[in-house]
Motif scaffolding. Sequence first.
Motif, PDB file in Angstrom:
ATOM      1  N   ASN A  21      34.173  36.822  48.454  1.00 44.52           N
ATOM      2  CA  ASN A  21      33.159  35.857  48.856  1.00 44.52           C
ATOM      3  C   ASN A  21      33.828  34.501  49.038  1.00 44.52           C
ATOM      4  N   ARG A  22      33.687  33.931  50.204  1.00 40.28           N
ATOM      5  CA  ARG A  22      34.361  32.674  50.516  1.00 40.28           C
ATOM      6  C   ARG A  22      33.736  31.467  49.826  1.00 40.28           C
ATOM      7  N   ARG A  53      33.856  38.314  34.896  1.00 40.73           N
ATOM      8  CA  ARG A  53      34.414  38.747  36.172  1.00 40.73           C
ATOM      9  C   ARG A  53      35.876  39.142  36.000  1.00 40.73           C
ATOM     10  N   LEU A  54      36.414  39.765  37.039  1.00 43.73           N
ATOM     11  CA  LEU A  54      37.799  40.242  37.014  1.00 43.73           C
ATOM     12  C   LEU A  54      38.762  39.170  37.526  1.00 43.73           C
ATOM     13  N   VAL A  55      39.819  38.923  36.761  1.00 43.99           N
ATOM     14  CA  VAL A  55      40.817  37.922  37.146  1.00 43.99           C
ATOM     15  C   VAL A  55      41.475  38.292  38.467  1.00 43.99           C
ATOM     16  N   HIS A  56      41.755  39.572  38.700  1.00 41.51           N
ATOM     17  CA  HIS A  56      42.471  39.942  39.931  1.00 41.51           C
ATOM     18  C   HIS A  56      41.657  39.692  41.195  1.00 41.51           C
ATOM     19  N   ASP A  57      40.362  39.378  41.057  1.00 39.55           N
ATOM     20  CA  ASP A  57      39.532  39.041  42.214  1.00 39.55           C
ATOM     21  C   ASP A  57      39.583  37.554  42.564  1.00 39.55           C
ATOM     22  N   ILE A  58      40.276  36.764  41.754  1.00 38.65           N
ATOM     23  CA  ILE A  58      40.381  35.328  42.027  1.00 38.65           C
ATOM     24  C   ILE A  58      41.368  35.104  43.157  1.00 38.65           C
ATOM     25  N   GLU A  59      40.926  34.353  44.150  1.00 39.87           N
ATOM     26  CA  GLU A  59      41.817  33.962  45.235  1.00 39.87           C
ATOM     27  C   GLU A  59      42.402  32.568  44.992  1.00 39.87           C
ATOM     28  N   GLU A  60      41.559  31.687  44.435  1.00 42.00           N
ATOM     29  CA  GLU A  60      41.990  30.308  44.224  1.00 42.00           C
ATOM     30  C   GLU A  60      41.116  29.675  43.146  1.00 42.00           C
ATOM     31  N   ARG A 109      28.684  45.161  41.994  1.00 39.12           N
ATOM     32  CA  ARG A 109      29.946  45.385  42.701  1.00 39.12           C
ATOM     33  C   ARG A 109      29.861  44.488  43.922  1.00 39.12           C
ATOM     34  N   GLU A 110      30.690  43.466  43.954  1.00 42.99           N
ATOM     35  CA  GLU A 110      30.555  42.459  44.996  1.00 42.99           C
ATOM     36  C   GLU A 110      31.547  42.615  46.149  1.00 42.99           C
ATOM     37  N   TYR A 111      32.371  43.650  46.133  1.00 48.22           N
ATOM     38  CA  TYR A 111      33.197  43.915  47.297  1.00 48.22           C
ATOM     39  C   TYR A 111      33.062  45.377  47.690  1.00 48.22           C
ATOM     40  N   HIS A 112      33.328  45.627  48.965  1.00 44.23           N
ATOM     41  CA  HIS A 112      33.105  46.968  49.519  1.00 44.23           C
ATOM     42  C   HIS A 112      31.696  47.425  49.147  1.00 44.23           C
ATOM     43  N   ASP A 113      30.734  46.535  49.359  1.00 45.66           N
ATOM     44  CA  ASP A 113      29.384  46.732  48.851  1.00 45.66           C
ATOM     45  C   ASP A 113      28.427  47.142  49.962  1.00 45.66           C
ATOM     46  N   ASP A 114      28.714  48.232  50.625  1.00 46.24           N
ATOM     47  CA  ASP A 114      27.857  48.696  51.708  1.00 46.24           C
ATOM     48  C   ASP A 114      26.474  49.115  51.211  1.00 46.24           C
ATOM     49  N   ASP A 115      26.379  49.514  49.937  1.00 49.75           N
ATOM     50  CA  ASP A 115      25.085  49.962  49.413  1.00 49.75           C
ATOM     51  C   ASP A 115      24.402  48.904  48.544  1.00 49.75           C
ATOM     52  N   ASN A 116      24.893  47.663  48.567  1.00 47.09           N
ATOM     53  CA  ASN A 116      24.295  46.565  47.792  1.00 47.09           C
ATOM     54  C   ASN A 116      24.113  46.925  46.320  1.00 47.09           C
ATOM     55  N   PHE A 117      25.180  47.394  45.700  1.00 46.23           N
ATOM     56  CA  PHE A 117      25.134  47.829  44.308  1.00 46.23           C
ATOM     57  C   PHE A 117      24.785  46.660  43.392  1.00 46.23           C
ATOM     58  N   PRO A 150      30.562  54.138  36.261  1.00 47.71           N
ATOM     59  CA  PRO A 150      31.985  53.997  35.916  1.00 47.71           C
ATOM     60  C   PRO A 150      32.404  52.522  35.977  1.00 47.71           C
ATOM     61  N   PHE A 151      33.231  52.104  35.050  1.00 49.79           N
ATOM     62  CA  PHE A 151      33.688  50.719  35.008  1.00 49.79           C
ATOM     63  C   PHE A 151      34.336  50.291  36.316  1.00 49.79           C
ATOM     64  N   GLU A 152      35.016  51.200  36.972  1.00 53.62           N
ATOM     65  CA  GLU A 152      35.747  50.856  38.197  1.00 53.62           C
ATOM     66  C   GLU A 152      34.826  50.368  39.319  1.00 53.62           C
ATOM     67  N   LEU A 153      33.527  50.609  39.225  1.00 54.59           N
ATOM     68  CA  LEU A 153      32.584  50.139  40.233  1.00 54.59           C
ATOM     69  C   LEU A 153      32.114  48.708  39.994  1.00 54.59           C
ATOM     70  N   ILE A 154      32.422  48.152  38.838  1.00 53.79           N
ATOM     71  CA  ILE A 154      31.830  46.881  38.427  1.00 53.79           C
ATOM     72  C   ILE A 154      32.792  45.717  38.669  1.00 53.79           C
ATOM     73  N   THR A 155      32.292  44.676  39.330  1.00 54.00           N
ATOM     74  CA  THR A 155      33.069  43.443  39.483  1.00 54.00           C
ATOM     75  C   THR A 155      32.482  42.307  38.661  1.00 54.00           C
ATOM     76  N   THR A 156      31.174  42.364  38.403  1.00 48.32           N
ATOM     77  CA  THR A 156      30.500  41.229  37.772  1.00 48.32           C
ATOM     78  C   THR A 156      29.445  41.711  36.785  1.00 48.32           C
ATOM     79  N   VAL A 157      29.425  41.071  35.627  1.00 47.35           N
ATOM     80  CA  VAL A 157      28.408  41.304  34.617  1.00 47.35           C
ATOM     81  C   VAL A 157      27.752  39.953  34.360  1.00 47.35           C
TER      82      VAL A 157
END
Length: 171
Positions: A21-22, A53-60, A109-117, A150-157
């Motif tokens: 997300n920009r 949130r996940l640190v590896h999702d930080i761009e800046e 899940r905020e990326y690859h979110d075609d189903d608006n999870f 599954p945890f792997e689907l989650i980006t944000t709590v």
Amino acid sequence: MEDLKISLLDKKLLGVKKLYNREALFFYIIDYNETFYFGVEEFDFKLEGYQIRLVHDIEETKIIDNFSSKINEKEGLIEKIKPYKINLESFETIFNDLYKMDKIISIEREYHDDDNFFLIGKIVSVTFDSIWFKDFSVDGIWNEEISIIPFELITTVRFDSNYINIWEKYI
């Protein structure tokens, strides 16, 4: 990671741009490690809920030191931050701590979110790789089925936001 440390230790507002997300989010960091960061979002001079949130999702990241951040200080936002203790060792420890709080939370899940999870509800159980979750509909009706996420689907709590707290009040 240096900006997360400054935000935590000096109670400075942090701008975070994410890969998916920009638009920047603005946080006061409560805790972080190499995998997760935990903070409370600031929006329009108000605290808008707690997020992990996940640190590896930080761009800046950028420490925000401007007139708006000074207004936050004058409005006493820093003193309003609740000192939640969440063990950020793993999703398992995070969800076990949230389970003990017995609050409504949302998971996304905020990326690859075609189903608006997006689910909002309560944790039923936590395993080493997933949570068992009971959610409700937009009509406030609890689903009878338990979702295993599954945890792997989650980006944000998220928890303790105005949105979630209003649902919790009326559900």
